[in-house]
Structures are given as structure tokens and as C-alpha cells.
Design a protein around this motif. Sequence first.
Motif, PDB file in Angstrom:
ATOM      1  N   PHE A   1      20.155 -42.998 -45.004  1.00  0.00           N
ATOM      2  CA  PHE A   1      20.725 -41.883 -44.182  1.00  0.00           C
ATOM      3  C   PHE A   1      20.471 -40.487 -45.334  1.00  0.00           C
ATOM      4  CE2 PHE A   1      23.926 -38.561 -44.100  1.00  0.00           C
ATOM      5  CZ  PHE A   1      23.944 -37.977 -42.726  1.00  0.00           C
ATOM      6  N   TYR A   2      20.089 -39.564 -44.829  1.00  0.00           N
ATOM      7  CA  TYR A   2      19.798 -38.256 -45.765  1.00  0.00           C
ATOM      8  C   TYR A   2      19.918 -37.208 -44.587  1.00  0.00           C
ATOM      9  CZ  TYR A   2      14.962 -37.710 -44.849  1.00  0.00           C
ATOM     10  OH  TYR A   2      13.709 -37.631 -44.410  1.00  0.00           O
ATOM     11  N   CYS A   3      20.339 -36.104 -45.105  1.00  0.00           N
ATOM     12  CA  CYS A   3      20.543 -34.899 -44.407  1.00  0.00           C
ATOM     13  C   CYS A   3      20.018 -33.662 -45.113  1.00  0.00           C
ATOM     14  CB  CYS A   3      21.834 -34.721 -43.839  1.00  0.00           C
ATOM     15  SG  CYS A   3      23.336 -34.663 -45.167  1.00  0.00           S
ATOM     16  N   GLY A   4      20.010 -32.371 -44.592  1.00  0.00           N
ATOM     17  CA  GLY A   4      19.710 -31.073 -45.132  1.00  0.00           C
ATOM     18  C   GLY A   4      19.594 -29.956 -44.071  1.00  0.00           C
ATOM     19  N   LEU A   5      18.865 -28.882 -44.908  1.00  0.00           N
ATOM     20  CA  LEU A   5      18.538 -27.959 -43.671  1.00  0.00           C
ATOM     21  C   LEU A   5      17.200 -27.111 -44.434  1.00  0.00           C
ATOM     22  CD1 LEU A   5      19.363 -25.040 -45.847  1.00  0.00           C
ATOM     23  CD2 LEU A   5      21.789 -26.131 -45.102  1.00  0.00           C
ATOM     24  N   TYR A   6      16.712 -26.348 -43.743  1.00  0.00           N
ATOM     25  CA  TYR A   6      15.579 -25.645 -44.207  1.00  0.00           C
ATOM     26  C   TYR A   6      15.183 -24.426 -43.424  1.00  0.00           C
ATOM     27  CZ  TYR A   6      13.132 -28.450 -40.297  1.00  0.00           C
ATOM     28  OH  TYR A   6      12.781 -29.025 -38.972  1.00  0.00           O
ATOM     29  N   VAL A   7      14.584 -23.508 -43.913  1.00  0.00           N
ATOM     30  CA  VAL A   7      14.221 -22.368 -43.356  1.00  0.00           C
ATOM     31  C   VAL A   7      12.917 -22.107 -43.102  1.00  0.00           C
ATOM     32  CG1 VAL A   7      14.732 -19.782 -43.459  1.00  0.00           C
ATOM     33  CG2 VAL A   7      16.445 -21.310 -44.146  1.00  0.00           C
ATOM     34  N   THR A   8      12.259 -21.678 -41.979  1.00  0.00           N
ATOM     35  CA  THR A   8      10.985 -21.454 -41.813  1.00  0.00           C
ATOM     36  C   THR A   8      10.707 -20.064 -41.408  1.00  0.00           C
ATOM     37  OG1 THR A   8      10.706 -23.788 -41.423  1.00  0.00           O
ATOM     38  CG2 THR A   8       8.936 -22.135 -40.369  1.00  0.00           C
ATOM     39  N   THR A   9       9.542 -19.396 -41.660  1.00  0.00           N
ATOM     40  CA  THR A   9       9.040 -18.278 -41.419  1.00  0.00           C
ATOM     41  C   THR A   9       7.633 -18.416 -40.931  1.00  0.00           C
ATOM     42  OG1 THR A   9       8.667 -15.976 -41.915  1.00  0.00           O
ATOM     43  CG2 THR A   9       8.354 -17.525 -43.738  1.00  0.00           C
TER      44      THR A   9
ATOM     45  N   PRO B   1      -1.980 -24.557 -34.939  1.00  0.00           N
ATOM     46  CA  PRO B   1      -3.418 -23.958 -34.494  1.00  0.00           C
ATOM     47  C   PRO B   1      -3.257 -23.059 -33.226  1.00  0.00           C
ATOM     48  CG  PRO B   1      -3.120 -26.216 -34.432  1.00  0.00           C
ATOM     49  CD  PRO B   1      -1.870 -25.711 -34.864  1.00  0.00           C
ATOM     50  N   LYS B   2      -4.372 -22.102 -32.768  1.00  0.00           N
ATOM     51  CA  LYS B   2      -3.896 -21.273 -31.862  1.00  0.00           C
ATOM     52  C   LYS B   2      -3.683 -21.868 -30.489  1.00  0.00           C
ATOM     53  CE  LYS B   2      -9.062 -20.600 -31.321  1.00  0.00           C
ATOM     54  NZ  LYS B   2     -10.150 -19.652 -31.087  1.00  0.00           N
ATOM     55  N   LYS B   3      -4.035 -23.129 -30.115  1.00  0.00           N
ATOM     56  CA  LYS B   3      -3.907 -23.731 -29.003  1.00  0.00           C
ATOM     57  C   LYS B   3      -2.568 -23.796 -28.493  1.00  0.00           C
ATOM     58  CE  LYS B   3      -4.454 -28.129 -26.899  1.00  0.00           C
ATOM     59  NZ  LYS B   3      -4.516 -29.717 -27.142  1.00  0.00           N
TER      60      LYS B   3
ATOM     61  N   THR C   1      -4.758 -19.029 -35.095  1.00  0.00           N
ATOM     62  CA  THR C   1      -4.141 -19.849 -35.905  1.00  0.00           C
ATOM     63  C   THR C   1      -2.969 -19.074 -36.880  1.00  0.00           C
ATOM     64  OG1 THR C   1      -5.845 -21.416 -35.966  1.00  0.00           O
ATOM     65  CG2 THR C   1      -4.001 -21.632 -37.609  1.00  0.00           C
ATOM     66  N   ARG C   2      -1.727 -19.677 -36.777  1.00  0.00           N
ATOM     67  CA  ARG C   2      -0.561 -19.103 -37.480  1.00  0.00           C
ATOM     68  C   ARG C   2      -0.279 -20.057 -38.613  1.00  0.00           C
ATOM     69  NH1 ARG C   2      -0.509 -14.099 -35.539  1.00  0.00           N
ATOM     70  NH2 ARG C   2      -0.586 -14.032 -33.209  1.00  0.00           N
TER      71      ARG C   2
END
Length: 222
Positions: free
Chosen positions: A126-134, A92-94, A100-101
Motif C-alpha cells: 500500500f502507498y498513497c499520495g497526490l499529484y498536480v498536472t497541467t 495524442p491529438k486523437k 498533440t498536447r
Amino acid sequence: MKWFPIKILCILPAFLSPAVHVCAGDTIPAPAVQTRRWDKRVHLKYKRWERLKPTQASLQYAGGMGMFAIGAGWDYGKRCQWETDFLWGFLPKKYAGEKTRLTFTVKQNYIPWSISFDPRWTLEPFYCGLYVTTITGDEFWKREPGKYPNKYYNFSTKLRPYIFIGQRFGFNPSHNLLRNISAYYEVSTCELYLVSKATNRTLRMKDILRFSFGIKVHLFRD
């Protein structure tokens, strides 16, 4: 050497036996495959173009993906220990400034263990990982704009890679469509926070760690 063909005919059924194939309902001899009595995950396979059908949907709060993110994905592996998700979120633009994005995230999970308490309840401790956000917006960039001195900003403001660990608690409903419904939490951080921590000792762990919560639904496959 007349006994040689007879010997081959005796051994051949062992290789053609259904017990050799790892499928739901198979009986696996102990020397061939090490079974896990407490891990009841079953990998049901799609064929051909059906593999494109998503096998799970998720809703997540926070975690660098915006306020909320919703997505779909696939689980795979002999025990469904791998998951790939694509999520779309909004900020939100807040919290984002003038407007807003929207965000887009690619996420990879690895779940090494799953514990079944009974036919209904499961725990992934337990679990793990990675992520990429744009994120959307012209003010965010992948490469440093020319108006800034060379290497003034060493990090992209458009892409953000994260690593995380988490836990998940699930329920297996008696439903023809739903395989499992689970709630989870994750603790994550990104490369910018890690570098800031390494160069600034006054930062505490709570300054660089982010908590997120979500719900994931696993679907049956035909």
C-alpha cells in the motif's frame, strides 16, 4: 563527588558509539530503534550538491498525465518512505482535439511499508499520495475567462489535482547501477470527479476512478 567525572566518561562512549547512527550495516539496540525484519529498505545519503542527482526514473501509462509520461525524482526518509517525481507526458491529438498536447506533473508518494520476501523480491502492499498536472494549450485556463458569467466554471481547466492509492512489486537485480526495478498500478481521482459524484448520485465509482500502470527504476547512489 569525585566519582562524577568517572561516571560521565563511562556514559559518553554510549552516545558516541556507531550504533546510535541509523546507517546501512549498523546494529541498532532494540530499545533505541524498533527494527523491521521484513523491511530491508536502506537510505543512502548524498552529500552537498550530489543531493540534486535523481535517484529514480519512471514511465507511466494513463492517470491524467496524458497517454504516457516519463520522469525522474528522488526518494528520501529513514526508510525511503517519501518520493518526489517530476513527469513530462503527451496526449495524442486523437484524444486532445486538434493537436498533440504536452503535460507536466509534480507527484508526491508516501510508502509506509515494504516487505522483502528474500534478497531479490519486494512488495509495497500500500502507498498513497497526490499529484498536480497541467496541460499546454491556450484554450485551457487557470482563471475563468471574462467571456463566461461569474463562477460559471468553478474549476480550472489548466491545473488538475489528484489523489491516489497503489501497490508496487519489485525486483532487486545484481547490478552496480540499479537498486530496484518495480511495476506498479494506481487508482486515482481528482477534485472535479469527487464534486460530480457528490452532486450526481447516478454516477458510479467506475465513472470517477482512473487506473494507471507504470514501471519505476531506483538507482544506486555513490
